[in-house]
Design a protein around this motif. Structure first.
Motif, PDB file in Angstrom:
ATOM      1  N   ASN A 118      68.428 -21.294  13.365  1.00 25.05           N
ATOM      2  CA  ASN A 118      68.900 -22.338  14.268  1.00 25.05           C
ATOM      3  C   ASN A 118      67.747 -22.952  15.057  1.00 25.05           C
ATOM      4  O   ASN A 118      67.739 -24.159  15.338  1.00 25.05           O
ATOM      5  N   GLU A 119      66.740 -22.139  15.402  1.00 25.21           N
ATOM      6  CA  GLU A 119      65.594 -22.618  16.160  1.00 25.21           C
ATOM      7  C   GLU A 119      64.627 -23.438  15.303  1.00 25.21           C
ATOM      8  O   GLU A 119      64.089 -24.451  15.755  1.00 25.21           O
ATOM      9  N   LEU A 120      64.401 -23.007  14.058  1.00 25.49           N
ATOM     10  CA  LEU A 120      63.391 -23.652  13.218  1.00 25.49           C
ATOM     11  C   LEU A 120      63.959 -24.700  12.272  1.00 25.49           C
ATOM     12  O   LEU A 120      63.214 -25.537  11.751  1.00 25.49           O
ATOM     13  N   GLY A 121      65.259 -24.645  12.015  1.00 29.37           N
ATOM     14  CA  GLY A 121      65.864 -25.585  11.085  1.00 29.37           C
ATOM     15  C   GLY A 121      65.316 -25.413   9.682  1.00 29.37           C
ATOM     16  O   GLY A 121      65.024 -24.292   9.234  1.00 29.37           O
ATOM     17  N   SER A 122      65.099 -26.513   8.978  1.00 30.60           N
ATOM     18  CA  SER A 122      64.638 -26.451   7.587  1.00 30.60           C
ATOM     19  C   SER A 122      63.219 -25.912   7.466  1.00 30.60           C
ATOM     20  O   SER A 122      62.803 -25.484   6.377  1.00 30.60           O
ATOM     21  N   LYS A 123      62.445 -25.907   8.568  1.00 29.53           N
ATOM     22  CA  LYS A 123      61.065 -25.403   8.520  1.00 29.53           C
ATOM     23  C   LYS A 123      61.018 -23.923   8.165  1.00 29.53           C
ATOM     24  O   LYS A 123      59.964 -23.428   7.731  1.00 29.53           O
ATOM     25  N   ILE A 124      62.133 -23.231   8.351  1.00 25.52           N
ATOM     26  CA  ILE A 124      62.144 -21.801   8.029  1.00 25.52           C
ATOM     27  C   ILE A 124      61.896 -21.577   6.546  1.00 25.52           C
ATOM     28  O   ILE A 124      61.408 -20.524   6.131  1.00 25.52           O
ATOM     29  N   LEU A 125      62.183 -22.601   5.729  1.00 28.89           N
ATOM     30  CA  LEU A 125      61.970 -22.504   4.279  1.00 28.89           C
ATOM     31  C   LEU A 125      60.490 -22.515   3.926  1.00 28.89           C
ATOM     32  O   LEU A 125      60.108 -22.139   2.811  1.00 28.89           O
ATOM     33  N   ASP A 126      59.634 -22.930   4.874  1.00 30.46           N
ATOM     34  CA  ASP A 126      58.184 -22.925   4.644  1.00 30.46           C
ATOM     35  C   ASP A 126      57.602 -21.526   4.677  1.00 30.46           C
ATOM     36  O   ASP A 126      56.453 -21.319   4.283  1.00 30.46           O
ATOM     37  N   LEU A 127      58.396 -20.585   5.194  1.00 32.54           N
ATOM     38  CA  LEU A 127      57.848 -19.274   5.529  1.00 32.54           C
ATOM     39  C   LEU A 127      58.462 -18.156   4.705  1.00 32.54           C
ATOM     40  O   LEU A 127      59.641 -18.203   4.343  1.00 32.54           O
ATOM     41  N   GLU A 128      57.636 -17.171   4.453  1.00 31.75           N
ATOM     42  CA  GLU A 128      58.096 -15.923   3.844  1.00 31.75           C
ATOM     43  C   GLU A 128      58.006 -14.862   4.948  1.00 31.75           C
ATOM     44  O   GLU A 128      56.916 -14.448   5.343  1.00 31.75           O
ATOM     45  N   ILE A 129      59.169 -14.429   5.458  1.00 34.18           N
ATOM     46  CA  ILE A 129      59.212 -13.606   6.671  1.00 34.18           C
ATOM     47  C   ILE A 129      59.588 -12.169   6.335  1.00 34.18           C
ATOM     48  O   ILE A 129      60.553 -11.921   5.602  1.00 34.18           O
ATOM     49  N   ASP A 130      58.837 -11.230   6.863  1.00 37.73           N
ATOM     50  CA  ASP A 130      59.160  -9.813   6.718  1.00 37.73           C
ATOM     51  C   ASP A 130      60.316  -9.497   7.667  1.00 37.73           C
ATOM     52  O   ASP A 130      60.183  -9.671   8.880  1.00 37.73           O
ATOM     53  N   PRO A 131      61.440  -9.018   7.155  1.00 38.03           N
ATOM     54  CA  PRO A 131      62.592  -8.741   8.033  1.00 38.03           C
ATOM     55  C   PRO A 131      62.387  -7.544   8.959  1.00 38.03           C
ATOM     56  O   PRO A 131      63.140  -7.361   9.915  1.00 38.03           O
ATOM     57  N   ASN A 132      61.375  -6.720   8.692  1.00 40.10           N
ATOM     58  CA  ASN A 132      61.096  -5.558   9.538  1.00 40.10           C
ATOM     59  C   ASN A 132      60.081  -5.938  10.618  1.00 40.10           C
ATOM     60  O   ASN A 132      58.959  -6.338  10.302  1.00 40.10           O
ATOM     61  N   PRO A 133      60.451  -5.848  11.886  1.00 43.84           N
ATOM     62  CA  PRO A 133      59.536  -6.268  12.950  1.00 43.84           C
ATOM     63  C   PRO A 133      58.319  -5.359  13.062  1.00 43.84           C
ATOM     64  O   PRO A 133      58.398  -4.160  12.811  1.00 43.84           O
ATOM     65  N   GLY A 135      56.733  -5.348  15.973  1.00 43.82           N
ATOM     66  CA  GLY A 135      56.738  -5.028  17.401  1.00 43.82           C
ATOM     67  C   GLY A 135      58.063  -5.403  18.025  1.00 43.82           C
ATOM     68  O   GLY A 135      58.678  -6.399  17.640  1.00 43.82           O
ATOM     69  N   THR A 136      58.536  -4.581  18.951  1.00 46.41           N
ATOM     70  CA  THR A 136      59.776  -4.873  19.667  1.00 46.41           C
ATOM     71  C   THR A 136      59.540  -4.715  21.156  1.00 46.41           C
ATOM     72  O   THR A 136      58.705  -3.924  21.594  1.00 46.41           O
ATOM     73  N   ALA A 137      60.285  -5.488  21.930  1.00 46.37           N
ATOM     74  CA  ALA A 137      60.203  -5.410  23.382  1.00 46.37           C
ATOM     75  C   ALA A 137      61.573  -5.724  23.948  1.00 46.37           C
ATOM     76  O   ALA A 137      62.544  -5.881  23.210  1.00 46.37           O
ATOM     77  N   SER A 138      61.643  -5.822  25.255  1.00 42.46           N
ATOM     78  CA  SER A 138      62.939  -6.014  25.901  1.00 42.46           C
ATOM     79  C   SER A 138      63.478  -7.424  25.714  1.00 42.46           C
ATOM     80  O   SER A 138      64.693  -7.634  25.692  1.00 42.46           O
ATOM     81  N   LEU A 139      62.584  -8.406  25.598  1.00 42.28           N
ATOM     82  CA  LEU A 139      63.016  -9.801  25.520  1.00 42.28           C
ATOM     83  C   LEU A 139      62.870 -10.410  24.131  1.00 42.28           C
ATOM     84  O   LEU A 139      63.435 -11.469  23.867  1.00 42.28           O
ATOM     85  N   ALA A 140      62.126  -9.772  23.270  1.00 47.26           N
ATOM     86  CA  ALA A 140      61.828 -10.383  21.966  1.00 47.26           C
ATOM     87  C   ALA A 140      61.363  -9.319  20.984  1.00 47.26           C
ATOM     88  O   ALA A 140      61.066  -8.186  21.367  1.00 47.26           O
ATOM     89  N   GLN A 141      61.301  -9.704  19.723  1.00 46.67           N
ATOM     90  CA  GLN A 141      60.641  -8.871  18.732  1.00 46.67           C
ATOM     91  C   GLN A 141      59.777  -9.761  17.854  1.00 46.67           C
ATOM     92  O   GLN A 141      59.990 -10.971  17.755  1.00 46.67           O
ATOM     93  N   VAL A 142      58.769  -9.149  17.238  1.00 44.68           N
ATOM     94  CA  VAL A 142      57.751  -9.895  16.508  1.00 44.68           C
ATOM     95  C   VAL A 142      57.829  -9.563  15.026  1.00 44.68           C
ATOM     96  O   VAL A 142      57.848  -8.384  14.638  1.00 44.68           O
ATOM     97  N   HIS A 143      57.879 -10.609  14.214  1.00 38.59           N
ATOM     98  CA  HIS A 143      57.923 -10.458  12.757  1.00 38.59           C
ATOM     99  C   HIS A 143      56.697 -11.116  12.136  1.00 38.59           C
ATOM    100  O   HIS A 143      56.299 -12.213  12.539  1.00 38.59           O
ATOM    101  N   ARG A 144      56.151 -10.435  11.157  1.00 34.58           N
ATOM    102  CA  ARG A 144      55.024 -11.003  10.420  1.00 34.58           C
ATOM    103  C   ARG A 144      55.555 -11.928   9.333  1.00 34.58           C
ATOM    104  O   ARG A 144      56.644 -11.716   8.789  1.00 34.58           O
ATOM    105  N   ALA A 145      54.778 -12.973   9.017  1.00 40.77           N
ATOM    106  CA  ALA A 145      55.211 -13.933   8.003  1.00 40.77           C
ATOM    107  C   ALA A 145      53.989 -14.566   7.346  1.00 40.77           C
ATOM    108  O   ALA A 145      52.858 -14.419   7.823  1.00 40.77           O
ATOM    109  N   LYS A 146      54.246 -15.280   6.247  1.00 40.78           N
ATOM    110  CA  LYS A 146      53.208 -16.067   5.587  1.00 40.78           C
ATOM    111  C   LYS A 146      53.705 -17.498   5.441  1.00 40.78           C
ATOM    112  O   LYS A 146      54.883 -17.726   5.155  1.00 40.78           O
ATOM    113  N   ARG A 147      52.802 -18.444   5.641  1.00 44.08           N
ATOM    114  CA  ARG A 147      53.140 -19.819   5.324  1.00 44.08           C
ATOM    115  C   ARG A 147      52.902 -20.022   3.841  1.00 44.08           C
ATOM    116  O   ARG A 147      51.795 -19.792   3.343  1.00 44.08           O
ATOM    117  N   LYS A 148      53.921 -20.416   3.136  1.00 41.16           N
ATOM    118  CA  LYS A 148      53.871 -20.463   1.670  1.00 41.16           C
ATOM    119  C   LYS A 148      52.816 -21.434   1.153  1.00 41.16           C
ATOM    120  O   LYS A 148      52.208 -21.187   0.102  1.00 41.16           O
TER     121      LYS A 148
END
Length: 457
Positions: A118-133, A135-148
């Protein structure tokens, strides 16, 4: 993160859910408090005090466990209270709140992915995202990705859905919880501090602001190869997603860092301290969260290279007014000279110090002389305990026990009541340098700060 018991399926983000959870926890804790008071009515004062501390710890432990289940902004509020609330809250409470830093449960990918899309819209298709974070914290979590398109390694800091909108209600809930469980001090200073925490929380979730701050610090440090600041990738940023280049490194307390040669650890320590000095005296803005998770160390692979500090998080930046910076500057220089009269003069012009009786200021200045000891030299400061600074003015942070010595001197000072609740700006600066002290102690660095200080003259 493969163990499903360490995954949250969803967050309680509605105000009704969170209010019910906190109300239930507060009611049960309040009932236990009343019961405890009734059962100790006829006890001696010593036994009552012992019982009071025991119940305080039990109250805090129970509430922390309930807060941890909610995640989101209320956890971050608890963490901030642990970090800065030592001047307001009982030690038993802050110690339990500190355990919130261990709340690292991730939100299930199936729950966070729709939010990210919802935040990135169609731009999310540019990325290959690892579903396993990573890093995690109280307000957010961090996922590694590659720009295709070019295999660029990036990270996505994804804010948990609903936490930004829940801040004000969570702040009120937290305050109500402390009040109902008899953990809240009824003071004007606490109310002012609580509102400061509220402002900090709103800054923490402003990812546009964090992106700008990250870019600004990257500019500050662009010509200094000792530091690495991630590059913000604007194309994949939004109000609740921050995208930056992935920067490799290892934790500060990693065995690979701790077993480096003394010289290399000294250089890492000097680089870490120079950041703090520049933040305060050159740039006028400071990263106020000393959490080790905000830093990595990138070890040099060749003998002609240098180790680097990777700076990861710029969400807790606070700017300071010129009057405060001028006072702090003069206090440090008085400490460098180890001059009591200069230290007293350095207090002039700042409202907090102006309200302190003149006869008490020298006593307060003596505390500051100990606190600024690492910025001095053997030539200037004959009071440095033997063995803590060598002939090259390298300060042994681990051997110094500086924090304990400052606290002991402050508690014995005639000005002790003024140290109990200092101005919030000094809390930030103090906490920053306590963090730096911990950093130096953990890596067992010995540093010479003379060059940094003489540049400030």
């Amino acid at each position: 993160m493969s163990d499903q018991k360490d995954i949250l399926k969803n967050l309680k983000t509605s105000s009704i859910d969170r209010r019910l959870s906190i109300a239930k926890a507060s009611f049960l804790a309040g009932t236990r408090w009343a019961t405890s008071n009734a059962t100790s009515f006829f006890s001696s004062e010593k036994d009552k005090e012992k019982k009071r501390k025991q119940v305080l710890r039990e109250q805090a432990r129970y509430l922390v466990s309930e807060i941890g289940k909610l995640k989101g902004s209320i956890v971050k509020i608890g963490q901030m209270m642990a970090l800065y609330g030592e001047h307001f809250l009982p030690r038993e409470v802050t110690e339990e709140l500190n355990t919130l830093n261990n709340q690292t449960i991730a939100l299930d990918w199936d729950s966070i992915y729709p939010h990210l899309k919802n935040e990135l819209g169609s731009k999310i298709l540019d990325l290959e995202i690892d579903p396993n974070p990573i890093g995690t914290a109280s307000l957010a979590q961090v996922h590694r990705a590659k720009r295709k398109s070019d295999n660029l390694d990036i990270v996505l800091k994804i804010q948990y859905p609903g936490v930004a909108n829940a801040i004000d209600s969570d702040m009120n809930l937290f305050k109500q919880m402390l009040k109902l469980t008899h953990l809240l001090p009824q003071t004007r200073e606490f109310d002012q501090w609580f509102e400061e925490v509220r402002e900090m929380m709103h800054r923490e979730v402003d990812y546009h602001l964090e992106a700008q701050t990250t870019q600004r610090f990257a500019h500050y440090l662009k010509d200094d190869s000792r530091y690495v600041v991630p590059t913000v990738i604007d194309d994949y940023c939004s109000s609740q997603v921050l995208c930056m280049t992935f920067e490799s490194g290892i934790s500060v307390n990693s065995p690979d860092v701790l077993t480096l040669s003394q010289e290399r650890r000294n250089l890492i320590g000097e680089a870490a301290l120079e950041i703090a000095v520049n933040e305060l005296f050159v740039w006028g803005e400071m990263q106020t969260d000393p959490n080790f998770g905000n830093y990595l160390v990138r070890l040099a692979e060749k003998s002609d290279e240098q180790d680097q500090i990777v700076l990861l998080d710029f969400g807790a930046i606070r700017q300071f007014d010129k009057d405060l910076l001028s006072v702090a500057h003069d206090l440090i220089l008085a400490g460098y000279d180890h001059d009591l009269d200069k230290m007293v003069l350095a207090m002039r012009g700042y409202s907090f110090f102006e309200q302190i009786p003149a006869n008490i200021k020298p006593d307060m200045a003596k505390v500051f002389l100990i606190a600024t000891e690492p910025f001095s030299s053997l030539k200037n400061n004959p009071d440095i305990p033997e063995g803590i600074m060598d002939e090259e003015d390298r300060y042994d942070w681990k051997l110094s026990h500086l924090h304990n010595r400052v606290m002991q001197r402050a508690s014995k000072s005639m000005a002790s009541r003024y140290f109990s609740i200092p101005p919030k700006e000094f809390m930030f600066i103090s906490r920053k340098f306590i963090g730096a002290y911990t950093f130096m102690t953990v890596i067992d660095a010995k540093t010479n700060l003379r060059n940094m200080i003489t540049r400030l003259n």
